[in-house]
Design a protein around this motif. Sequence first.
Motif, short mmCIF file in Angstrom:
data_model
loop_
_atom_site.label_atom_id
_atom_site.label_comp_id
_atom_site.label_asym_id
_atom_site.label_seq_id
_atom_site.Cartn_x
_atom_site.Cartn_y
_atom_site.Cartn_z
N ARG A 247 0.83 -0.98 -0.04
CA ARG A 247 0.01 0.01 0.27
C ARG A 247 0.91 1.05 -0.48
O ARG A 247 1.50 1.39 0.89
CB ARG A 247 -0.56 -0.26 0.84
CG ARG A 247 -1.74 -1.20 1.14
CD ARG A 247 -3.59 -0.74 0.88
NE ARG A 247 -3.61 -1.84 0.45
CZ ARG A 247 -4.33 -3.31 -0.12
NH1 ARG A 247 -3.09 -3.10 -0.83
NH2 ARG A 247 -5.22 -3.99 0.07
N VAL A 248 0.62 2.15 -0.60
CA VAL A 248 1.39 3.72 -0.93
C VAL A 248 0.44 4.28 -0.85
O VAL A 248 -0.87 4.06 -2.03
CB VAL A 248 2.36 3.47 -2.31
CG1 VAL A 248 2.41 5.21 -2.16
CG2 VAL A 248 3.31 2.76 -2.13
N HIS A 249 -0.23 5.57 0.11
CA HIS A 249 -0.61 6.63 -0.26
C HIS A 249 -0.18 7.77 0.60
O HIS A 249 0.32 7.84 1.28
CB HIS A 249 -1.84 5.74 0.55
CG HIS A 249 -2.08 5.27 1.91
ND1 HIS A 249 -2.08 6.48 3.12
CD2 HIS A 249 -1.48 3.90 2.24
CE1 HIS A 249 -1.54 5.46 4.36
NE2 HIS A 249 -1.60 3.65 3.38
N GLY A 250 -0.32 8.92 0.15
CA GLY A 250 0.07 10.39 0.37
C GLY A 250 -1.16 11.02 0.17
O GLY A 250 -2.03 11.67 -0.68
N ILE A 251 -0.28 12.95 0.51
CA ILE A 251 -1.29 13.95 0.23
C ILE A 251 0.43 14.68 -0.13
O ILE A 251 1.59 14.96 -0.02
CB ILE A 251 -2.15 14.18 1.23
CG1 ILE A 251 -0.38 14.75 2.73
CG2 ILE A 251 -2.85 13.70 1.84
CD1 ILE A 251 -1.35 15.79 3.87
N ILE A 252 -0.37 15.61 -1.07
CA ILE A 252 0.50 17.22 -1.52
C ILE A 252 0.25 17.88 0.28
O ILE A 252 -0.68 18.49 -0.69
CB ILE A 252 -0.06 17.57 -2.30
CG1 ILE A 252 1.05 16.21 -4.00
CG2 ILE A 252 1.14 18.79 -2.99
CD1 ILE A 252 0.72 16.93 -5.56
N LYS A 253 0.78 18.35 0.85
CA LYS A 253 1.09 18.96 1.19
C LYS A 253 0.87 20.52 1.40
O LYS A 253 0.35 21.32 2.46
CB LYS A 253 1.54 18.56 2.99
CG LYS A 253 1.50 19.51 4.28
CD LYS A 253 2.50 19.54 5.32
CE LYS A 253 1.65 19.86 6.44
NZ LYS A 253 2.23 19.90 7.73
N SER A 254 1.75 20.56 0.53
CA SER A 254 1.97 22.40 0.54
C SER A 254 2.24 22.32 -1.69
O SER A 254 3.40 21.98 -2.00
CB SER A 254 3.04 22.90 0.73
OG SER A 254 3.26 24.08 0.54
N GLY A 255 1.61 22.91 -2.03
CA GLY A 255 2.07 22.85 -3.74
C GLY A 255 2.70 24.73 -3.82
O GLY A 255 1.72 24.66 -5.17
N GLY A 256 2.83 25.75 -3.55
CA GLY A 256 2.60 26.87 -3.59
C GLY A 256 2.10 27.87 -2.73
O GLY A 256 1.01 27.66 -1.80
N VAL A 257 1.77 29.51 -3.51
CA VAL A 257 1.11 30.09 -2.88
C VAL A 257 0.45 31.34 -3.21
O VAL A 257 -0.73 31.77 -2.61
CB VAL A 257 2.04 30.83 -1.89
CG1 VAL A 257 3.38 30.21 -0.38
CG2 VAL A 257 3.21 31.41 -2.43
N LYS A 258 0.88 31.45 -4.54
CA LYS A 258 0.09 32.62 -5.33
C LYS A 258 0.11 31.95 -6.93
O LYS A 258 0.85 31.64 -7.27
CB LYS A 258 0.11 33.60 -5.32
CG LYS A 258 -0.64 34.58 -5.48
CD LYS A 258 -0.30 35.88 -5.38
CE LYS A 258 -1.51 37.03 -5.45
NZ LYS A 258 -1.01 38.16 -6.13
N PRO A 259 -1.49 31.73 -7.98
CA PRO A 259 -0.86 31.49 -9.17
C PRO A 259 -0.17 32.29 -9.88
O PRO A 259 0.11 30.90 -11.28
CB PRO A 259 -2.19 31.49 -9.43
CG PRO A 259 -3.29 31.02 -8.43
CD PRO A 259 -3.08 32.07 -7.36
N ASN A 260 0.18 33.31 -9.58
CA ASN A 260 1.43 33.97 -10.46
C ASN A 260 2.41 33.61 -10.13
O ASN A 260 3.84 34.45 -10.72
CB ASN A 260 0.40 35.15 -10.86
CG ASN A 260 0.43 36.41 -9.55
OD1 ASN A 260 1.30 35.84 -8.11
ND2 ASN A 260 0.12 37.63 -10.51
N ILE A 261 2.36 32.87 -9.15
CA ILE A 261 4.26 33.10 -8.82
C ILE A 261 4.62 31.56 -8.82
O ILE A 261 4.01 30.74 -8.74
CB ILE A 261 3.79 33.26 -7.04
CG1 ILE A 261 3.23 34.73 -7.21
CG2 ILE A 261 5.64 33.21 -6.66
CD1 ILE A 261 3.93 34.62 -5.57
N ILE A 262 5.22 30.65 -10.02
CA ILE A 262 6.45 29.91 -9.96
C ILE A 262 6.46 29.06 -7.89
O ILE A 262 7.19 29.82 -7.45
CB ILE A 262 7.15 29.79 -10.53
CG1 ILE A 262 7.34 29.90 -12.63
CG2 ILE A 262 7.88 28.11 -10.77
CD1 ILE A 262 6.43 28.81 -12.69
#
Length: 433
Positions: A247-262
């Motif tokens: 079994r492998v399961h996970g989450i993306i906890k953090s993926g950025g702060v604002k759409p116009n910032i890479i």
Amino acid sequence: MRPGEERPVEGGACAGVSELELRKLRAAERIDKAAERLGALSRAIWSEPELAYEEHRAHGVLTRFFECEPPAASWSVQPHYHLDTAFRAEWGPPGVGAAPRPLQLGFLCEYDALPGIGHACGHNLIAEVGAAAALGVKGALESLPGPPPPVKVIVLGTPAEEDGGGKIDLIEAGAFKNLDVVFMAHPSQENAAYLPDVAEHDVTVKYYGKASHAAAYPWEGVNALDAAVLAYNNLSVLRQQMKPTWRVHGIIKSGGVKPNIIPSYSELIYYFRAPSMKELPVLTQKAEDCFRAAALATGCTVEIKGGAHDYYNVLPNKSLWKAYIENGKKLGIEFISEDAMLNGSSGSTDFGNVTFVVPGIHPYFYIGSDALNHTEQYTEAAGSQEAQFYTLRTAKALAMTALDVIFKPELLQRIREDFKLKLQEEEFLNTVE
């Protein structure tokens, strides 16, 4: 009565009943006598859920329960036992401690909750079962005339099962070193003397990129969210080559702060599970390759950090769970079949680590609801009055099994042999003292 003897009781309503069976009746009676206090204990823990290592109110409720258990001061209580929210309560008949070395039986309590949904795994009932079973054994050993056997009854409060692994902290501190057999029980949707709880390793994965304006000059950025998404997809593709039992399961906890910032930073948390500690490193390596590949593809740097503790798979002890089934059936417990038991699915628990250092049993018990663990519906069921009957019945079965261990030396020997055999199968014998 010495261990191994089953002297019949003469005369009266209990004529023809062995002393061991009479002691089992006394254990059940002692649990019934304490039912109101035990229910209040469970409700107090359930009504104020606390997260791992923060179970201060539950810890206080449990330690006071044993400190006030009549007769006064009959339990020796260490309230902050190696961990701030752990405890140890110990009882032994007068004179126990001299040679021969007493048999030491441990009853484990859990009492941490889940974030957001409280006691959705019923740890308030686990605490109640452990306390009740210990009271039952104590009552049985006090109830009949004659010299009691050299036994110590020990209750360990073990925090942080849901996150962190408090039992592993306690193992490392030596809390289980002198115990001979340990007992606990976990609420579920069915009655099973054993379920194959699996080994588990968790990781936190951090990707570091470079921020830039996402519209004006995105080519100047290094996208950490892309790395997280690629890693997520890499693991999804890996599933085709994974064993059915992995079994492998996970989450993306953090993926950025604002759409116009890479995004210059992203973070994932993953759990990996395999049936045994032998297989777990194989799965872990495959998954970590997926994380590193995502970093290479996006130009990010990656940091992979494992959790403080791996949870080991629970080692079955067939002699112990057969004794538990025999006692449970006397109380009317209907168990799932052995085939369903051995092939059922389950999660992971730090009790698995305990079973690598001392023989133990971790049965599951029905609480009057078909709700699934880790749901809001199970939280409600764990706090219901209906759950009390099933919880105390399970505690009686555990106490009766503990009395078998005390008074049947041949059973204890088989339990120890099963323990060593399973360690050998796991290739772990040389690592356990």
